[in-house]
Scaffold this motif. Structure first.
Motif, PDB file in Angstrom:
ATOM      1  N   MET A   1     -65.873  61.483  18.276  1.00  0.00           N
ATOM      2  CA  MET A   1     -64.791  61.524  17.327  1.00  0.00           C
ATOM      3  C   MET A   1     -63.672  60.625  17.847  1.00  0.00           C
ATOM      4  SD  MET A   1     -62.498  64.674  15.722  1.00  0.00           S
ATOM      5  CE  MET A   1     -63.426  65.852  16.572  1.00  0.00           C
ATOM      6  N   VAL A   2     -63.123  59.823  16.934  1.00  0.00           N
ATOM      7  CA  VAL A   2     -61.995  58.959  17.245  1.00  0.00           C
ATOM      8  C   VAL A   2     -60.888  59.310  16.264  1.00  0.00           C
ATOM      9  CG1 VAL A   2     -61.188  56.586  17.397  1.00  0.00           C
ATOM     10  CG2 VAL A   2     -63.560  57.116  17.958  1.00  0.00           C
ATOM     11  N   THR A   3     -59.694  59.584  16.776  1.00  0.00           N
ATOM     12  CA  THR A   3     -58.579  59.936  15.900  1.00  0.00           C
ATOM     13  C   THR A   3     -57.595  58.778  15.806  1.00  0.00           C
ATOM     14  OG1 THR A   3     -57.285  60.903  17.705  1.00  0.00           O
ATOM     15  CG2 THR A   3     -58.757  62.379  16.506  1.00  0.00           C
ATOM     16  N   ARG A   4     -56.792  58.820  14.743  1.00  0.00           N
ATOM     17  CA  ARG A   4     -55.737  57.836  14.515  1.00  0.00           C
ATOM     18  C   ARG A   4     -56.258  56.396  14.482  1.00  0.00           C
ATOM     19  NH1 ARG A   4     -50.612  60.578  14.977  1.00  0.00           N
ATOM     20  NH2 ARG A   4     -51.248  62.683  14.444  1.00  0.00           N
ATOM     21  N   ILE A   5     -57.426  56.214  13.897  1.00  0.00           N
ATOM     22  CA  ILE A   5     -58.010  54.881  13.814  1.00  0.00           C
ATOM     23  C   ILE A   5     -57.735  54.304  12.423  1.00  0.00           C
ATOM     24  CG2 ILE A   5     -60.289  55.797  13.224  1.00  0.00           C
ATOM     25  CD1 ILE A   5     -61.501  53.429  14.763  1.00  0.00           C
ATOM     26  N   SER A   6     -57.269  53.101  12.378  1.00  0.00           N
ATOM     27  CA  SER A   6     -56.959  52.456  11.099  1.00  0.00           C
ATOM     28  C   SER A   6     -58.254  52.035  10.398  1.00  0.00           C
ATOM     29  CB  SER A   6     -56.082  51.229  11.327  1.00  0.00           C
ATOM     30  OG  SER A   6     -56.823  50.220  11.992  1.00  0.00           O
ATOM     31  N   GLN A   7     -58.165  51.792   9.113  1.00  0.00           N
ATOM     32  CA  GLN A   7     -59.326  51.313   8.347  1.00  0.00           C
ATOM     33  C   GLN A   7     -59.853  50.006   8.934  1.00  0.00           C
ATOM     34  OE1 GLN A   7     -60.840  52.682   5.197  1.00  0.00           O
ATOM     35  NE2 GLN A   7     -62.366  51.356   6.119  1.00  0.00           N
ATOM     36  N   LYS A   8     -58.939  49.126   9.298  1.00  0.00           N
ATOM     37  CA  LYS A   8     -59.325  47.823   9.857  1.00  0.00           C
ATOM     38  C   LYS A   8     -60.123  47.993  11.156  1.00  0.00           C
ATOM     39  CE  LYS A   8     -57.273  43.404  11.239  1.00  0.00           C
ATOM     40  NZ  LYS A   8     -56.019  42.647  11.382  1.00  0.00           N
ATOM     41  N   LYS A   9     -59.628  48.845  12.041  1.00  0.00           N
ATOM     42  CA  LYS A   9     -60.336  49.072  13.304  1.00  0.00           C
ATOM     43  C   LYS A   9     -61.653  49.809  13.076  1.00  0.00           C
ATOM     44  CE  LYS A   9     -56.314  48.992  16.297  1.00  0.00           C
ATOM     45  NZ  LYS A   9     -55.417  49.753  17.158  1.00  0.00           N
ATOM     46  N   ALA A  10     -61.661  50.753  12.135  1.00  0.00           N
ATOM     47  CA  ALA A  10     -62.890  51.491  11.838  1.00  0.00           C
ATOM     48  C   ALA A  10     -63.979  50.550  11.338  1.00  0.00           C
ATOM     49  CB  ALA A  10     -62.616  52.579  10.809  1.00  0.00           C
ATOM     50  N   THR A  11     -63.600  49.598  10.513  1.00  0.00           N
ATOM     51  CA  THR A  11     -64.568  48.624   9.994  1.00  0.00           C
ATOM     52  C   THR A  11     -65.181  47.816  11.136  1.00  0.00           C
ATOM     53  OG1 THR A  11     -63.378  48.499   7.897  1.00  0.00           O
ATOM     54  CG2 THR A  11     -64.871  46.682   8.408  1.00  0.00           C
ATOM     55  N   LYS A  12     -64.362  47.430  12.108  1.00  0.00           N
ATOM     56  CA  LYS A  12     -64.871  46.692  13.273  1.00  0.00           C
ATOM     57  C   LYS A  12     -65.827  47.554  14.100  1.00  0.00           C
ATOM     58  CE  LYS A  12     -60.999  43.503  13.818  1.00  0.00           C
ATOM     59  NZ  LYS A  12     -59.891  43.063  14.683  1.00  0.00           N
ATOM     60  N   VAL A  13     -65.451  48.817  14.316  1.00  0.00           N
ATOM     61  CA  VAL A  13     -66.296  49.723  15.098  1.00  0.00           C
ATOM     62  C   VAL A  13     -67.618  49.971  14.380  1.00  0.00           C
ATOM     63  CG1 VAL A  13     -66.493  52.077  16.000  1.00  0.00           C
ATOM     64  CG2 VAL A  13     -64.364  50.809  16.288  1.00  0.00           C
ATOM     65  N   GLN A  14     -67.576  50.091  13.048  1.00  0.00           N
ATOM     66  CA  GLN A  14     -68.788  50.357  12.284  1.00  0.00           C
ATOM     67  C   GLN A  14     -69.796  49.214  12.368  1.00  0.00           C
ATOM     68  OE1 GLN A  14     -66.726  51.471   8.637  1.00  0.00           O
ATOM     69  NE2 GLN A  14     -67.516  53.558   8.815  1.00  0.00           N
ATOM     70  N   LYS A  15     -69.344  48.027  12.699  1.00  0.00           N
ATOM     71  CA  LYS A  15     -70.279  46.916  12.913  1.00  0.00           C
ATOM     72  C   LYS A  15     -71.137  47.169  14.149  1.00  0.00           C
ATOM     73  CE  LYS A  15     -67.560  43.449  10.529  1.00  0.00           C
ATOM     74  NZ  LYS A  15     -66.698  42.288  10.628  1.00  0.00           N
ATOM     75  N   GLU A  16     -70.536  47.801  15.164  1.00  0.00           N
ATOM     76  CA  GLU A  16     -71.264  48.133  16.392  1.00  0.00           C
ATOM     77  C   GLU A  16     -71.952  49.496  16.307  1.00  0.00           C
ATOM     78  OE1 GLU A  16     -71.630  46.064  19.057  1.00  0.00           O
ATOM     79  OE2 GLU A  16     -70.575  44.576  17.848  1.00  0.00           O
ATOM     80  N   LEU A  17     -71.339  50.410  15.588  1.00  0.00           N
ATOM     81  CA  LEU A  17     -71.869  51.767  15.429  1.00  0.00           C
ATOM     82  C   LEU A  17     -71.994  52.065  13.930  1.00  0.00           C
ATOM     83  CD1 LEU A  17     -69.562  53.561  18.024  1.00  0.00           C
ATOM     84  CD2 LEU A  17     -71.969  52.982  18.346  1.00  0.00           C
ATOM     85  N   PRO A  18     -73.042  51.558  13.288  1.00  0.00           N
ATOM     86  CA  PRO A  18     -73.148  51.689  11.822  1.00  0.00           C
ATOM     87  C   PRO A  18     -73.258  53.125  11.321  1.00  0.00           C
ATOM     88  CG  PRO A  18     -75.127  50.664  12.752  1.00  0.00           C
ATOM     89  CD  PRO A  18     -74.149  50.814  13.866  1.00  0.00           C
ATOM     90  N   ASN A  19     -73.603  54.061  12.204  1.00  0.00           N
ATOM     91  CA  ASN A  19     -73.693  55.466  11.768  1.00  0.00           C
ATOM     92  C   ASN A  19     -72.345  56.182  11.806  1.00  0.00           C
ATOM     93  OD1 ASN A  19     -73.604  55.465  14.616  1.00  0.00           O
ATOM     94  ND2 ASN A  19     -74.640  57.440  14.714  1.00  0.00           N
ATOM     95  N   MET A  20     -71.266  55.494  12.204  1.00  0.00           N
ATOM     96  CA  MET A  20     -69.956  56.141  12.253  1.00  0.00           C
ATOM     97  C   MET A  20     -69.429  56.376  10.838  1.00  0.00           C
ATOM     98  SD  MET A  20     -66.300  55.150  14.024  1.00  0.00           S
ATOM     99  CE  MET A  20     -65.612  54.214  12.675  1.00  0.00           C
TER     100      MET A  20
END
Length: 172
Positions: A1-20
């Protein structure tokens, strides 16, 4: 779980972790959840006003991710107390209640006086007038006279959800 993550950062993370999974309201990203909510206990998340919903959702999503059954009661603040009283059946079934309130922060005292379970008060930084970024709500909550109220820091929905989960799982 990651808190206080912006949409922009979440989109970047989802490229590496597509199941997020990402929730833009609570600003939480989750890679893994508990499979089923605990059959024991209910956590009620109450938000005084609609502007308190992002912090309330942070608490709700955190508690759900940790395997809890959660019910949300939103826009049930003291300015419209009849809306809260219309949900007494839900509040009375709770094992723990997380209350998010900005402005004057009075809702935790009201709920604390109604229930016989722990109440976790979360002051919100939103509000108009002399809110002082949540400081007025924090001070009100710290001065609550109900013995079942504990207070976390301003806008700390994560802590409210986490502590409510610990309480709810006692005895599991």
């Amino acid at each position: 779980m990651v808190t206080r993550i912006s949409q922009k950062k979440a989109t970047k993370v989802q490229k590496e972790l597509p199941n997020m999974w990402y929730d833009p309201v609570s600003r939480i990203g989750i890679c893994e959840r508990e499979p089923e909510p605990s059959p024991h206990g209910l956590i009620v998340i109450a938000a005084a006003g609609t502007s308190d919903i992002p912090v309330a959702e942070e608490a709700a999503v955190t508690a759900e991710t940790l395997g809890n059954k959660v019910e949300r009661l939103y826009d049930v603040g003291v300015a419209g107390l009849h809306r809260l009283l219309g949900h007494l059946d839900v509040i009375m079934r709770a094992r723990v209640v997380v209350v998010v309130a900005g402005m004057e922060g009075a809702l935790p005292s009201v709920i604390g006086g109604l229930v016989a379970c722990p109440v976790i008060a979360v002051p919100a930084s939103v509000g108009y007038g002399a809110n002082f970024g949540g400081l007025s709500a924090l001070l009100t909550m710290l001065n609550a006279c109900s013995g079942n109220i504990s207070v976390v820091n301003i806008d700390n929905g994560f802590c409210g959800g986490y502590i409510s989960s610990l309480i709810n799982h006692i005895g599991d």
